[in-house]
Design a protein around this motif. Structure first.
Motif: not given
Lengths: 252, 211
Positions: B125-129, B131-133, B153, B155, B173-174
């Motif tokens: 999905k976009l936006p990349h929204m 929590w990511n490491n 967090y 977005v 990483d996305y």
């Protein structure tokens, strides 16, 4: 890797939480700020306040609540309920909300989504959709689920995405309050259709339901109210369960 | 020495959270700090630390900055000449690039070589929204990043494509491993929102305040 978000939703009426956790050590269980602090401490990924006050006067207290919450809570805060115009959005964002959730006002005035996302950025505009099953299709309801708009859900979702909504908060009215799980068919069709994230809402009753929302429904985030408020299980339990099922969640 | 943190206000939505998170952190660590939201050039000249938040589109943010008389000159003088610690957040980080390719191509501040480009994740999905490491890959900076592999967090739909790899402090990483923290001397940028990233966000803010 991006994590699935767990979002508790608090119903706030005239500045007081009407459904809330009954923590014994809570000084004031009706205080939205206290509730938000606790949820943040126990691992909520975002907090959602839904203002269900009946009058515009009473809604003004929400601005103060948001400002106080922003002093203490450092995770994203979404505020919904009673947002009618761009000025309402501006006031909430300025006092410390990160996102606003717009439902009926978007149906009455499509330009509200377009104008607000252009002005403040799509990231802070959540379009909330209340969907009810009619034969083999789903229809959008407005005014807190009381009014059949006759609009088909999937065409409305596409429209909202095109107008600039940053994400969709999708509630199944058929499942809301039933504890029978999310409407997975509605959810799956919606997440397949859209490129923006979908927050699933309505119907969660056990841990398995959270898992299915992601694996079968494709949701980016899961919102729940009563199962958290009545402490049937905690956010930590939900996250542990999902983590054990290899669904990435934030545990730090 | 008393820290004076200037958070630049150029007509954005929620920047109260940024201010509150700096205040909370300073209080908890007994740091003597004033944290103000300002568009006043004189206040920026008197500050010790500068924070540039950012929300919405690249072009509207850079236009917003330019619309304030003397703002760009003041920032350049304080950050590039006087070398005050600077932190760009989200679009505030992207503005460090030479250019942004959102709604056409627009010039950025050009403090760190690079370009802002759209994420094009496969089946994501976009936006990349959410929590990511963040993986810290370069510790060769004055600022400490005791946050390796913790979630923050995010977005955003655009990312900072750094031309010089030595400016990349951390990646996330996305589908694509994009720079989530960049740095150059006293200049830092984070793609995520530390003010919305719970305790680890406050920890990062504390590292910045210690500079």
């Amino acid at each position: 890797m991006l994590k699935t978000r767990i979002i508790p939703c608090l119903d706030v009426k005239d500045g007081r939480v009407v459904k809330g956790i009954n923590f014994l050590d809570l000084i004031d269980a009706g205080d939205p700020v206290e509730q938000a602090k606790i949820y943040s401490e126990v691992g909520a990924d975002e907090i959602c306040f839904l203002d269900i006050s009946a009058s515009i006067e009473k809604r003004k207290t929400m601005i103060n609540i948001v400002a106080k919450t922003a002093e203490h809570v450092f995770i994203p805060l979404t505020v919904g309920g009673g947002i009618n115009e761009i000025e309402d959005i501006r006031a909430l964002l300025k006092s410390g909300a990160d996102k606003v959730s717009i439902n009926t006002a978007a149906i009455l005035n499509e330009n509200l989504i377009k104008d607000s996302s252009q002005r403040f950025g799509s990231q802070c505009i959540v379009a909330a959709v209340d969907a009810k099953r009619h034969n083999n299709d789903w229809i959008v309801y407005s005014h807190g689920g009381t009014k059949n708009t006759g609009i088909k859900v999937f065409s409305w979702l596409e429209k909202l995405q095109q107008l600039g909504a940053g994400e969709i908060l999708l509630t199944s009215m058929d499942r809301d309050g039933t504890k029978n799980g999310f409407d997975l068919e509605l959810l799956k069709k919606s997440t397949d259709l859209l490129t923006i994230p979908v927050i699933a809402s309505g119907g969660v009753g056990n841990l398995k339901h959270f898992e299915e929302g992601v694996t079968k429904g494709g949701a980016s985030a899961l919102l729940a109210a009563s199962v958290f408020h009545f402490a049937e299980f905690s956010i930590k339990e939900v996250k542990k369960f999902l983590n054990d099922k290899k669904i990435p969640v934030r545990i730090n | 020495m008393k820290k004076k943190v200037a958070i630049i206000d150029y007509g954005l939505g929620n920047i109260v959270s940024a201010q509150q998170s700096f205040i909370k952190d300073a209080r908890e660590h007994n740091l003597n700090a004033d944290v103000v939201i300002t568009k006043d050039v004189e206040t920026i000249n008197n500050s010790t630390h500068i924070v540039l938040p950012g929300q919405g589109a690249f072009n509207s943010c850079i236009e917003g900055l330019k619309s304030i008389d003397g703002m760009i000159d003041s920032l350049e003088n304080n950050v590039l000449n006087k070398k005050k610690p600077f932190l760009g957040i989200c679009v505030g980080m992207q503005l460090l690039a030479d250019e942004g390719r959102e709604n056409g191509t627009h010039n950025g501040l050009g403090w760190i070589k690079g370009s802002t480009k759209k994420l094009k994740p496969n089946n994501l999905k976009l936006p990349h929204m959410g929590w990511n490491n963040v993986n810290v890959i370069n510790k060769n900076f004055d600022m400490d990043f005791p946050i390796d592999n913790l979630d923050f967090y995010f977005v955003h739909s655009y990312y900072f494509d750094c031309f010089d790899k030595k400016n990349i402090i951390a990646t996330t990483d996305y589908d694509l491993k994009f720079p989530s923290i960049v740095g150059k001397e006293n200049i830092y940028g984070v793609q995520f929102h530390p003010e919305k990233s719970s305790n680890q966000g406050l920890r990062l803010i504390n590292s910045f305040l210690k500079l």
